[in-house]
Write a protein that holds these residues in place. Structure first.
Motif, short mmCIF file in Angstrom:
data_model
loop_
_atom_site.label_atom_id
_atom_site.label_comp_id
_atom_site.label_asym_id
_atom_site.label_seq_id
_atom_site.Cartn_x
_atom_site.Cartn_y
_atom_site.Cartn_z
N ALA A 198 76.67 107.56 -3.08
CA ALA A 198 76.27 108.72 -2.29
C ALA A 198 75.73 108.23 -0.96
CB ALA A 198 75.22 109.55 -3.01
N GLY A 199 75.96 109.01 0.10
CA GLY A 199 75.43 108.65 1.40
C GLY A 199 73.91 108.80 1.44
N ALA A 200 73.41 109.92 0.93
CA ALA A 200 71.97 110.18 0.86
C ALA A 200 71.69 111.02 -0.38
CB ALA A 200 71.49 110.91 2.12
N VAL A 201 70.57 110.74 -1.01
CA VAL A 201 70.19 111.46 -2.23
C VAL A 201 68.91 112.25 -1.93
CG1 VAL A 201 69.64 111.28 -4.67
CG2 VAL A 201 71.14 109.57 -3.61
N PHE A 202 68.95 113.54 -2.24
CA PHE A 202 67.81 114.44 -2.03
C PHE A 202 67.26 114.81 -3.40
CE2 PHE A 202 70.59 114.59 1.54
CZ PHE A 202 69.79 114.76 2.65
N VAL A 203 66.03 114.41 -3.65
CA VAL A 203 65.47 114.48 -4.99
C VAL A 203 64.48 115.63 -5.10
CG1 VAL A 203 64.28 113.19 -6.80
CG2 VAL A 203 65.73 111.97 -5.15
N GLY A 204 64.78 116.60 -5.95
CA GLY A 204 63.86 117.70 -6.22
C GLY A 204 64.13 118.95 -5.40
N SER A 205 63.56 120.04 -5.85
CA SER A 205 63.84 121.36 -5.28
C SER A 205 63.34 121.54 -3.85
CB SER A 205 63.19 122.44 -6.15
OG SER A 205 63.77 122.45 -7.44
N TYR A 206 62.39 120.71 -3.43
CA TYR A 206 61.83 120.89 -2.09
C TYR A 206 62.28 119.78 -1.12
CZ TYR A 206 59.37 124.46 -4.54
OH TYR A 206 59.09 125.57 -5.29
N SER A 207 63.45 119.25 -1.42
CA SER A 207 64.08 118.26 -0.53
C SER A 207 65.50 118.71 -0.20
CB SER A 207 64.11 116.88 -1.21
OG SER A 207 62.83 116.50 -1.64
N PRO A 208 65.65 119.88 0.43
CA PRO A 208 66.99 120.38 0.73
C PRO A 208 67.68 119.52 1.79
CG PRO A 208 65.35 121.74 1.81
CD PRO A 208 64.59 120.78 0.92
N GLU A 209 68.98 119.54 1.75
CA GLU A 209 69.78 118.69 2.65
C GLU A 209 69.43 118.86 4.13
OE1 GLU A 209 72.83 117.67 5.40
OE2 GLU A 209 72.34 119.73 4.78
#
Length: 448
Positions: free
Chosen positions: A362-373
């Motif tokens: 993956a290019g970038a991983v956003f972890v959790g509900s409060y880390s939107p793209e």
């Protein structure tokens, strides 16, 4: 928007649904093919078209660059006004909304702080008999950053391309931005002015990539070209690679959301639409082991779509490249996510950090509900220039080292060389390279 059940179609079919077309497999639309016929007198593929443009700019310099800018962008320039003036930069900085400019400055502060952590160091180490080994990390001398300016203009892309180059210590940063209609976006110019970028050229497309790669009378040749663009920009970067370095071959934007039953359908729908509004070719995918979540997200997307200003673009994207895949378990979801190798992946699952080590592509991983793209697109600090089209299997995110090169340093004393000379001579003779062996033997035997 399709809902695909792995239990019904099998894992291989699910993988096929996640397989992206290669750049050279994308077919041009009827209107573009007609324009090609008009300009070049033949029906060209995208790759053939780009080859023509790059070849002509390489040999014709400014004359070819300006001709293609007029033909393709409708902008009639001359060599004197191809570069944005200092007064235009200052005027843009003066006219933009002060609150937006302040937001750009705060974003830049975060981006600088993140990329400062990436900066590698040169090093030296001492070996036997006073020999020295080392590695010098050197910034590139001149880079060209490409900032999109077609269907939308992105001042954030100025920050994301230029700041790692500044942190790396690049001496000369030039910028190319397409100028359809003759008007440059003031926020793009203001962002460049804020970072001290003074060489900005109002040209875009494959012709701009060729100009930066080979140099023209007005645009200096660069060592590396970075930044995303449309299909023609990407193919042009591929065409010039080897004459100049590039960051990656970036295609349409992508998001893949890996979610479980506890995830919010409203959040997921909003995040999928945030990518779909970019481009009809953008990809928005949900992979979940919850049938109910899949159904609820599809309904939520339709509800949110109705009030979206870029509804037409987002609808086309979802119709063409939107997918909701229902898996049999979370491990199957992880497998499909890695198979896809998306630009952005959001982990909206319980104990997301526990799952994080299993995400390999993956290019970038956003972890959790409060880390939107969009947090990563604009503000958090990590770069938003990311590999797409499944290339996260082998490409990395744009970073400080993108703008640096490594040089090895070797210094042996006579005693150190004498100790290993027999091995070197033996290896050189085994490879049939007698002159290599003699270069060592001459020193060992002190032959002058």
């Amino acid at each position: 928007m399709k809902i695909i059940s792995v239990a019904d179609v099998g894992i291989k079919e699910a993988e096929l649904q996640l397989t992206k077309k290669a750049f050279d497999e994308i077919e041009l639309g009827a209107s573009m093919r007609a324009k090609n016929q008009e300009i070049f007198g033949e029906d060209l593929t995208a790759s053939e078209l780009v080859h023509h443009i790059v070849r002509d700019v390489r040999s014709g310099g400014d004359q070819a660059l300006l001709r293609y800018t007029k033909l393709l962008d409708g902008l009639d320039l001359n060599s004197k006004d191809i570069m944005v003036s200092e007064s235009e930069l200052q005027a843009a900085a003066d006219q933009v909304d002060a609150a937006v400019l302040a937001a750009l400055k705060r974003a830049a502060k975060n981006i600088f702080a993140f990329h400062e952590e990436q900066k590698p160091k040169s090093w030296m180490t001492y070996r036997a008999h006073g020999s020295i080994m080392g590695q010098e990390v050197i910034p590139l001398s001149r880079v060209g950053i490409y900032v999109p300016g077609g269907t939308a203009a992105y001042p954030s892309s100025v920050l994301m391309n230029a700041i790692p180059a500044i942190v790396a210590g690049v001496d000369d940063i030039i910028m190319s931005v397409p100028t359809k209609g003759g008007v440059l976006n003031p926020y793009v110019l203001a962002a460049a002015h804020m970072l001290g970028i003074k060489k900005i050229f109002r040209v875009g497309g494959a012709q701009a990539i060729a100009a930066m790669a080979y140099g023209t009378e007005s645009i200096p040749r660069v060592d590396k070209i970075t930044g995303p663009g449309n299909l023609f920009v990407t193919l042009a970067k591929k065409e010039v690679y080897g004459h100049v370095d590039i960051d990656m071959l970036a295609g349409p934007s992508e998001i893949l959301i890996l979610a479980d039953a506890e995830a919010s359908p409203k959040y997921i729908a909003a995040d999928m639409l945030s990518q779909a509004e970019h481009d009809p070719l953008a990809s928005s995918i949900l992979i979940t082991d919850s049938v109910d979540l899949a159904s609820n997200v599809r309904c939520e997307i339709q509800d949110q779509l109705q009030s979206l200003p870029r509804r037409e673009t987002a609808s086309a994207s979802l119709e063409r490249n939107g997918r909701i895949i229902v898996t049999e378990n979370i491990q199957q979801s992880v497998h499909l996510a890695n198979y896809s190798g998306p630009e952005h992946i959001e982990l909206l699952v319980k104990d997301a950090f526990h799952l994080l080590p299993e995400i390999r592509c993956a290019g970038a991983v956003f972890v959790g509900s409060y880390s939107p793209e969009p947090l990563g697109d604009y503000f958090a600090g990590p770069n938003h220039v990311l590999p797409t089209g499944g290339t996260a299997r082998f490409y990395s995110v744009l970073n400080v080292e993108t703008f640096m090169k490594r040089t090895s340093i070797i210094s042996y004393t006579r005693k150190a060389l004498d100790e290993v000379s027999d091995d070197i001579i033996r290896l050189a003779e085994t490879e049939g390279l007698e002159a290599h062996a003699r270069a060592i033997r001459t020193r060992r035997d002190n032959i002058c």
